[in-house]
Design a protein around this motif. Structure first.
Motif, PDB file in Angstrom:
ATOM      1  N   UNK A  76      88.339  31.407 -33.130  1.00 50.09           N
ATOM      2  CA  UNK A  76      88.288  30.991 -34.537  1.00 50.09           C
ATOM      3  C   UNK A  76      87.183  29.968 -34.798  1.00 50.09           C
ATOM      4  N   UNK A  77      86.706  29.313 -33.752  1.00 53.31           N
ATOM      5  CA  UNK A  77      85.706  28.261 -33.895  1.00 53.31           C
ATOM      6  C   UNK A  77      84.382  28.853 -34.400  1.00 53.31           C
ATOM      7  N   UNK A  78      83.933  28.477 -35.611  1.00 52.40           N
ATOM      8  CA  UNK A  78      82.694  29.054 -36.152  1.00 52.40           C
ATOM      9  C   UNK A  78      81.438  28.587 -35.428  1.00 52.40           C
ATOM     10  N   UNK A  79      81.588  27.611 -34.528  1.00 50.93           N
ATOM     11  CA  UNK A  79      80.433  27.094 -33.784  1.00 50.93           C
ATOM     12  C   UNK A  79      80.437  27.513 -32.319  1.00 50.93           C
ATOM     13  N   UNK A  80      81.381  28.365 -31.942  1.00 51.54           N
ATOM     14  CA  UNK A  80      81.457  28.831 -30.555  1.00 51.54           C
ATOM     15  C   UNK A  80      81.263  30.344 -30.554  1.00 51.54           C
ATOM     16  N   UNK A  81      80.245  30.812 -29.887  1.00 55.81           N
ATOM     17  CA  UNK A  81      79.880  32.228 -29.936  1.00 55.81           C
ATOM     18  C   UNK A  81      80.748  33.045 -28.987  1.00 55.81           C
ATOM     19  N   UNK A  82      81.334  34.114 -29.519  1.00 59.17           N
ATOM     20  CA  UNK A  82      82.038  35.081 -28.679  1.00 59.17           C
ATOM     21  C   UNK A  82      81.160  36.323 -28.586  1.00 59.17           C
ATOM     22  N   UNK A  83      80.861  36.723 -27.353  1.00 57.17           N
ATOM     23  CA  UNK A  83      79.941  37.824 -27.103  1.00 57.17           C
ATOM     24  C   UNK A  83      80.700  39.008 -26.522  1.00 57.17           C
ATOM     25  N   UNK A  84      80.164  40.202 -26.726  1.00 54.45           N
ATOM     26  CA  UNK A  84      80.802  41.380 -26.168  1.00 54.45           C
ATOM     27  C   UNK A  84      80.063  42.641 -26.546  1.00 54.45           C
ATOM     28  N   UNK A  85      80.655  43.775 -26.193  1.00 52.52           N
ATOM     29  CA  UNK A  85      80.095  45.085 -26.527  1.00 52.52           C
ATOM     30  C   UNK A  85      81.171  45.874 -27.260  1.00 52.52           C
ATOM     31  N   UNK A  86      80.873  46.305 -28.476  1.00 51.98           N
ATOM     32  CA  UNK A  86      81.874  46.939 -29.344  1.00 51.98           C
ATOM     33  C   UNK A  86      83.047  45.979 -29.537  1.00 51.98           C
ATOM     34  N   UNK A  87      82.730  44.774 -29.967  1.00 53.88           N
ATOM     35  CA  UNK A  87      83.739  43.723 -30.121  1.00 53.88           C
ATOM     36  C   UNK A  87      84.825  44.077 -31.125  1.00 53.88           C
ATOM     37  N   UNK A  88      84.514  44.925 -32.085  1.00 49.67           N
ATOM     38  CA  UNK A  88      85.528  45.292 -33.081  1.00 49.67           C
ATOM     39  C   UNK A  88      86.765  45.857 -32.403  1.00 49.67           C
TER      40      UNK A  88
END
Length: 662
Positions: free
Chosen positions: A105-117
């Motif tokens: 939920x943190x708008x300043x912490x990047x969550x990375x992935x592939x096909x994250x949806x």
């Protein structure tokens, strides 16, 4: 038994050593890994899922999460087992899920992935978690190599930048006891995200399309919400509406049934044969477009209208089949394969997900069916008693974008003076017909039924809209002819269609010149790639988004040199910019709503230039005000020389009783 033992032994012999970077909850390094996760500015996320039946593991409502993998920048991977069929799960998680929710939920912490949806929708369905600051390498790849006929799976993306991934374990059984091979595979999938992201980020920046990739990533949480919440439906009204349409369908078909008893109207072969035998007419097909030329025959008009009604009924049946928890949902492909930036919506048979296309349902009942007093298809989409539905769209986005990039004098003056651009287009067509009519005269004559030119002026104004938007995308005369007949009920000859297009080119000479320049530039260099076949031209949209479009030999040109189609070039310029505008607007709007949770905002759909939102009815006026301002600001980011919107439109116009009201 011997065979089974041999098989088990083979599994044991081939089992890999567990990757030393994998950290499980009982590992003594677990606490330090959690602290590192708290402190880092980005992390990679992936999940492994399973289900009872084939495809269930791909469906968040039917499947279950087995593993949660968190990749850290230093190559460590936290792997948490939530349990399989035997119910055995990792214990002593020490607030892992609470941390996950906070960091997502943190708008300043990047969550990375592939096909994250996929991952985020599972987490939304199972735990209610939502992410905000996303970096999806699949979306980044789709922006970077837009238009190319290539795969954007993690394996394919990695291969293109020189990283090989073994995906054998992807198809293994994740519901039973896991072996080291599976755990290593799960860890590898998040480890590779970091080098892939770094390379793609560099390539996107050097290609000057990082902005479009940013818009896609900003919009990603909105697409998760859309698939989770869906469009609200009044189910009782849906059933009543189906009954009305079914009754009228039988009535409409009667003139056909009277002449062709026993002929199945659903069978094209039977209809074509029967019409040839009784009427001596050679139909080229039985689509609405093919039958449109024979509306002077009551039987053929009847089956054409019947086909329209059955199309509507099929859509209603689809809503009924997909309905649950007060809404219907679609499965969105955030960037469709064409690479133009638009999304698509529908079902996903592979994941056992019954969905509905929520992007293109007809807004109104066709004029020829108005006599039956049928409610518009979108009437059934209504918010619940405590909520309000808001519908906001971009005002004439393609035309405004075309005006901005082409600096067309006529269109610029029209928008800055508040003139009716379709009346201007109509005046241009009238001029070629020998009528020296001004746009003002056409407007007055159209509104004054006593004016002797009322009928012609009304017809010209009706014709002007498909001529304008069709010509904006360089459509041909025959396509315009069919469109005008279908949308306006007007009959044009091919020569009249050509004349209308010629009038548009003369009226909007600046746009026409821009179209030609864009086409020449796209064909000025040929691009080839080691990882796909063919030659491509490169076109740049109004917002900077780019696409590689195939070069082919045209059947309609004397020049047999392979070229990019001018219609693709032109439509990409405005369509891609529209995509960046609407996706950026949605993402920023969602962040604004996070500041006001009492509004109860849920994004439930987007349809190319439109955003559909549900909110707490007590806050609907405020939400409408913020949504409209946000959409205008997104347009104004790219539109500088003319008003970005119809500024006379007020926020309360976004508040609707049903989707049909917009």
């Amino acid at each position: 038994m011997a065979v089974q033992i041999s098989f088990l032994n083979q599994l044991i012999v081939n089992e890999e050593t567990l990757d030393e970077d994998i950290i499980r909850p009982l590992d003594r390094r677990y606490q330090s890994a959690l602290l590192a996760w708290d402190k880092c500015d980005r992390f990679a996320l992936d999940i492994e899922t399973y289900g009872e039946h084939p495809g269930d593991g791909l469906n968040p409502w039917l499947g279950s999460i087995r593993l949660l993998q968190i990749g850290l920048p230093d190559n460590r991977v936290i792997v948490v087992d939530l349990g399989g069929w035997d119910g055995k799960a990792d214990t002593n998680l020490d607030g892992f899920l609470t941390r996950l929710e906070k960091h997502l939920r943190n708008p300043n912490k990047i969550v990375m992935g592939a096909n994250l949806k996929f991952d985020l929708l599972f987490l939304k369905v199972k735990y209610g978690f939502e992410a905000r600051c996303c970096q999806d390498v699949m979306l980044m790849s789709q922006v970077l190599w837009a238009g190319l006929p290539i795969n954007h799976s993690l394996k394919a993306i990695a291969s293109r930048i020189g990283i090989e991934i073994d995906k054998t374990q992807q198809m293994s059984e994740w519901g039973f006891e896991l072996n080291n091979n599976q755990l290593n595979y799960a860890a590898k999938d998040v480890k590779v995200i970091f080098p892939i992201w770094k390379e793609l980020d560099t390539l996107l920046r050097s290609s000057k399309v990082i902005g479009s990739a940013t818009f896609e990533n900003v919009a990603l949480p909105c697409f998760v919400q859309m698939e989770y919440y869906g469009m609200p439906v009044d189910y009782e009204l849906l059933l009543e509406t189906i009954d009305k349409y079914e009754a009228v369908t039988t009535q409409v078909l009667q003139p056909f049934s009277d002449i062709f008893p026993g002929v199945n109207p659903d069978s094209s072969q039977q209809v074509i044969s029967a019409v040839k035998e009784k009427l001596n007419i050679d139909l080229i097909g039985t689509s609405q477009e093919a039958l449109a030329a024979y509306w002077d025959n009551p039987a053929l008009k009847a089956i054409s209208l019947w086909r329209t009604l059955t199309t509507y009924l099929d859509y209603f049946y689809g809503i009924k089949a997909a309905y649950f928890d007060g809404a219907v949902r679609g499965v969105y492909r955030q960037i469709n394969p064409s690479g133009f930036g638009r999304s698509t919506c529908g079902s996903d048979k592979k994941a056992n997900r019954v969905g509905v296309n929520l992007q293109n349902p007809p807004a109104r009942v066709p004029e020829e069916l108005e006599q039956y007093n049928l409610p518009p298809l979108r009437t059934v989409f209504r918010a619940s008693e405590n909520d309000t539905l808001l519908v906001s769209d971009l005002s004439s986005a393609h035309a405004r974008i075309a005006c901005e990039v082409s600096r067309d004098r006529t269109l610029t003056e029209a928008y800055n003076s508040g003139a009716d651009i379709h009346a201007i287009t109509a005046a241009g067509i009238a001029k070629l017909q020998g009528r020296d009519w001004t746009p003002d005269y056409i407007t007055k004559a159209r509104k004054d039924k006593s004016n002797p030119d009322n009928a012609i002026a009304s017809q010209l104004r009706q014709l002007a809209k498909p001529v304008f938007y069709g010509s904006l995308n360089c459509q041909g005369a025959m396509t315009l002819k069919v469109t005008v007949q279908k949308d306006c009920g007007l009959e044009l000859s091919e020569e009249e269609s050509k004349a209308a297009i010629a009038a548009w080119k003369e009226t909007y000479a600046g746009i026409h010149r821009f179209q030609q320049q864009t086409h020449r530039k796209a064909n000025s260099r040929r691009y080839t790639f080691d990882f796909c076949k063919g030659e491509f031209g490169l076109v740049t949209g109004a917002s900077g988004r780019k696409a590689y479009l195939p070069m082919r030999i045209s059947d309609f040109s004397r020049d047999k040199t392979p070229q990019v189609k001018i219609s693709d070039c032109s439509s990409f310029v405005w369509t891609s910019c529209e995509a960046d505008i609407i996706k950026g607007a949605m993402g920023v709007f969602l962040l604004r709503c996070d500041e006001n949770p009492e509004w109860g905002v849920r994004i439930c759909n987007m349809a190319h230039d439109e955003v559909d939102v549900i909110c707490n009815k007590d806050f609907a006026p405020k939400v409408a005000e913020v949504l409209q301002a946000n959409m205008r600001a997104a347009m104004a980011f790219f539109i500088k020389t003319i008003p970005p919107d119809d500024l006379s439109s007020k926020p309360d116009s976004l508040i609707v009783n049903s989707w049909a009201d917009k």
